[in-house]
Design a protein around this motif. Structure first.
Motif, mmCIF file in Angstrom:
data_model
loop_
_atom_site.group_PDB
_atom_site.id
_atom_site.type_symbol
_atom_site.label_atom_id
_atom_site.label_comp_id
_atom_site.label_asym_id
_atom_site.label_seq_id
_atom_site.Cartn_x
_atom_site.Cartn_y
_atom_site.Cartn_z
ATOM 1 N N GLY A 236 0.823 -1.198 0.000
ATOM 2 C CA GLY A 236 0.000 0.000 0.000
ATOM 3 C C GLY A 236 0.857 1.247 0.000
ATOM 4 O O GLY A 236 2.077 1.191 -0.217
ATOM 5 N N VAL A 237 0.234 2.385 0.230
ATOM 6 C CA VAL A 237 0.940 3.655 0.341
ATOM 7 C C VAL A 237 0.421 4.405 1.560
ATOM 8 O O VAL A 237 -0.681 4.132 2.052
ATOM 9 C CB VAL A 237 0.778 4.529 -0.926
ATOM 10 N N VAL A 238 1.224 5.352 2.023
ATOM 11 C CA VAL A 238 0.834 6.180 3.159
ATOM 12 C C VAL A 238 0.691 7.614 2.662
ATOM 13 O O VAL A 238 1.619 8.190 2.089
ATOM 14 C CB VAL A 238 1.882 6.103 4.288
ATOM 15 N N LEU A 239 -0.481 8.189 2.883
ATOM 16 C CA LEU A 239 -0.749 9.563 2.473
ATOM 17 C C LEU A 239 -0.040 10.546 3.407
ATOM 18 O O LEU A 239 0.332 10.183 4.526
ATOM 19 C CB LEU A 239 -2.260 9.820 2.500
ATOM 20 N N PRO A 240 0.131 11.788 2.983
ATOM 21 C CA PRO A 240 0.786 12.776 3.827
ATOM 22 C C PRO A 240 0.097 12.979 5.188
ATOM 23 O O PRO A 240 0.749 13.342 6.161
ATOM 24 C CB PRO A 240 0.728 14.064 2.996
ATOM 25 N N ASN A 241 -1.212 12.714 5.268
ATOM 26 C CA ASN A 241 -1.925 12.863 6.546
ATOM 27 C C ASN A 241 -1.782 11.640 7.447
ATOM 28 O O ASN A 241 -2.356 11.584 8.528
ATOM 29 C CB ASN A 241 -3.402 13.181 6.312
ATOM 30 N N GLY A 242 -1.023 10.631 6.993
ATOM 31 C CA GLY A 242 -0.779 9.428 7.786
ATOM 32 C C GLY A 242 -1.732 8.282 7.500
ATOM 33 O O GLY A 242 -1.534 7.175 7.992
ATOM 34 N N ALA A 243 -2.764 8.508 6.715
ATOM 35 C CA ALA A 243 -3.710 7.440 6.382
ATOM 36 C C ALA A 243 -3.048 6.440 5.433
ATOM 37 O O ALA A 243 -2.288 6.817 4.538
ATOM 38 C CB ALA A 243 -4.963 8.017 5.736
ATOM 39 N N ARG A 244 -3.345 5.157 5.647
ATOM 40 C CA ARG A 244 -2.807 4.099 4.789
ATOM 41 C C ARG A 244 -3.837 3.725 3.740
ATOM 42 O O ARG A 244 -5.004 3.510 4.043
ATOM 43 C CB ARG A 244 -2.459 2.864 5.616
ATOM 44 N N CYS A 245 -3.378 3.639 2.487
ATOM 45 C CA CYS A 245 -4.220 3.176 1.388
ATOM 46 C C CYS A 245 -3.804 1.750 1.059
ATOM 47 O O CYS A 245 -2.622 1.477 0.817
ATOM 48 C CB CYS A 245 -4.050 4.070 0.172
ATOM 49 N N ALA A 246 -4.758 0.847 1.058
ATOM 50 C CA ALA A 246 -4.493 -0.571 0.798
ATOM 51 C C ALA A 246 -4.469 -0.834 -0.705
ATOM 52 O O ALA A 246 -5.131 -0.139 -1.477
ATOM 53 C CB ALA A 246 -5.569 -1.421 1.455
ATOM 54 N N PRO A 247 -3.723 -1.850 -1.140
ATOM 55 C CA PRO A 247 -3.720 -2.198 -2.564
ATOM 56 C C PRO A 247 -5.101 -2.688 -2.987
ATOM 57 O O PRO A 247 -5.806 -3.332 -2.229
ATOM 58 C CB PRO A 247 -2.674 -3.305 -2.663
ATOM 59 N N ASP A 248 -5.493 -2.359 -4.234
ATOM 60 C CA ASP A 248 -6.821 -2.745 -4.724
ATOM 61 C C ASP A 248 -6.808 -3.980 -5.604
ATOM 62 O O ASP A 248 -7.840 -4.414 -6.075
ATOM 63 C CB ASP A 248 -7.489 -1.582 -5.458
ATOM 64 N N GLY A 249 -5.633 -4.563 -5.862
ATOM 65 C CA GLY A 249 -5.546 -5.749 -6.704
ATOM 66 C C GLY A 249 -5.390 -5.423 -8.177
ATOM 67 O O GLY A 249 -5.307 -6.313 -9.001
ATOM 68 N N ALA A 250 -5.366 -4.132 -8.525
ATOM 69 C CA ALA A 250 -5.210 -3.726 -9.918
ATOM 70 C C ALA A 250 -4.133 -2.652 -10.037
ATOM 71 O O ALA A 250 -4.247 -1.729 -10.831
ATOM 72 C CB ALA A 250 -6.537 -3.224 -10.475
ATOM 73 N N ARG A 251 -3.118 -2.742 -9.180
ATOM 74 C CA ARG A 251 -1.978 -1.820 -9.122
ATOM 75 C C ARG A 251 -2.352 -0.440 -8.620
ATOM 76 O O ARG A 251 -1.558 0.474 -8.668
ATOM 77 C CB ARG A 251 -1.273 -1.741 -10.490
ATOM 78 N N GLY A 252 -3.559 -0.271 -8.112
ATOM 79 C CA GLY A 252 -3.992 0.983 -7.533
ATOM 80 C C GLY A 252 -4.191 0.815 -6.034
ATOM 81 O O GLY A 252 -3.741 -0.175 -5.437
ATOM 82 N N TYR A 253 -4.906 1.758 -5.424
ATOM 83 C CA TYR A 253 -5.080 1.755 -3.968
ATOM 84 C C TYR A 253 -6.498 2.184 -3.596
ATOM 85 O O TYR A 253 -7.131 2.960 -4.308
ATOM 86 C CB TYR A 253 -4.075 2.719 -3.329
ATOM 87 N N ILE A 254 -6.936 1.693 -2.444
ATOM 88 C CA ILE A 254 -8.205 2.112 -1.864
ATOM 89 C C ILE A 254 -7.868 2.848 -0.577
ATOM 90 O O ILE A 254 -7.201 2.302 0.290
ATOM 91 C CB ILE A 254 -9.130 0.912 -1.592
ATOM 92 N N CYS A 255 -8.341 4.071 -0.487
ATOM 93 C CA CYS A 255 -8.005 4.928 0.662
ATOM 94 C C CYS A 255 -9.251 5.218 1.499
ATOM 95 O O CYS A 255 -10.348 5.326 0.963
ATOM 96 C CB CYS A 255 -7.427 6.249 0.163
ATOM 97 N N PRO A 256 -9.018 5.399 2.810
ATOM 98 C CA PRO A 256 -10.156 5.718 3.678
ATOM 99 C C PRO A 256 -10.704 7.112 3.415
ATOM 100 O O PRO A 256 -10.075 7.937 2.827
ATOM 101 C CB PRO A 256 -9.551 5.627 5.077
#
Length: 101
Positions: free
Chosen positions: A81-101
């Motif tokens: 996944g990736v971590v946004l500047p605000n500290g939120a973690r975005c999980a992988p979506d299975g298609a090379r992208g991310y799902i963020c809260p």
């Protein structure tokens, strides 16, 4: 002639009967994950970049992260996944992208 009609009717009725054998397709582990209400998706654009929820396109960098249009850095989290500047973690979506809260 009568026997032919019986065979045709029997075949027609048999075609209307539901099948008792159900075959379900196995779920693919790489299937794109659905986005829950309120979540946002960062989509891979297929050419080395990401499409942000607001429609902006940013280039991916070799480290696995990217830089937002405002200059803020989005870093990989080491778990896919990736971590946004605000500290939120975005999980992988299975298609090379991310799902963020």
């Amino acid at each position: 002639m009568r026997m032919g009609m019986i065979v045709l009717v029997a075949a027609g009725v048999a075609g209307c009967m539901p099948s008792t054998t159900r075959v379900s397709a196995p779920s693919s582990p790489s299937a794109v994950q659905p986005v829950s209400p309120g979540a946002k998706r960062i989509s891979y654009d297929g050419s080395g970049g990401y499409i942000l929820p607001d429609g902006a396109v940013v280039a991916a960098d070799p480290s696995g992260g990217f830089t937002l249009p405002n200059g803020a850095r989005v870093n990989p989290d080491g778990r896919g996944g990736v971590v946004l500047p605000n500290g939120a973690r975005c999980a992988p979506d299975g298609a090379r992208g991310y799902i963020c809260p």
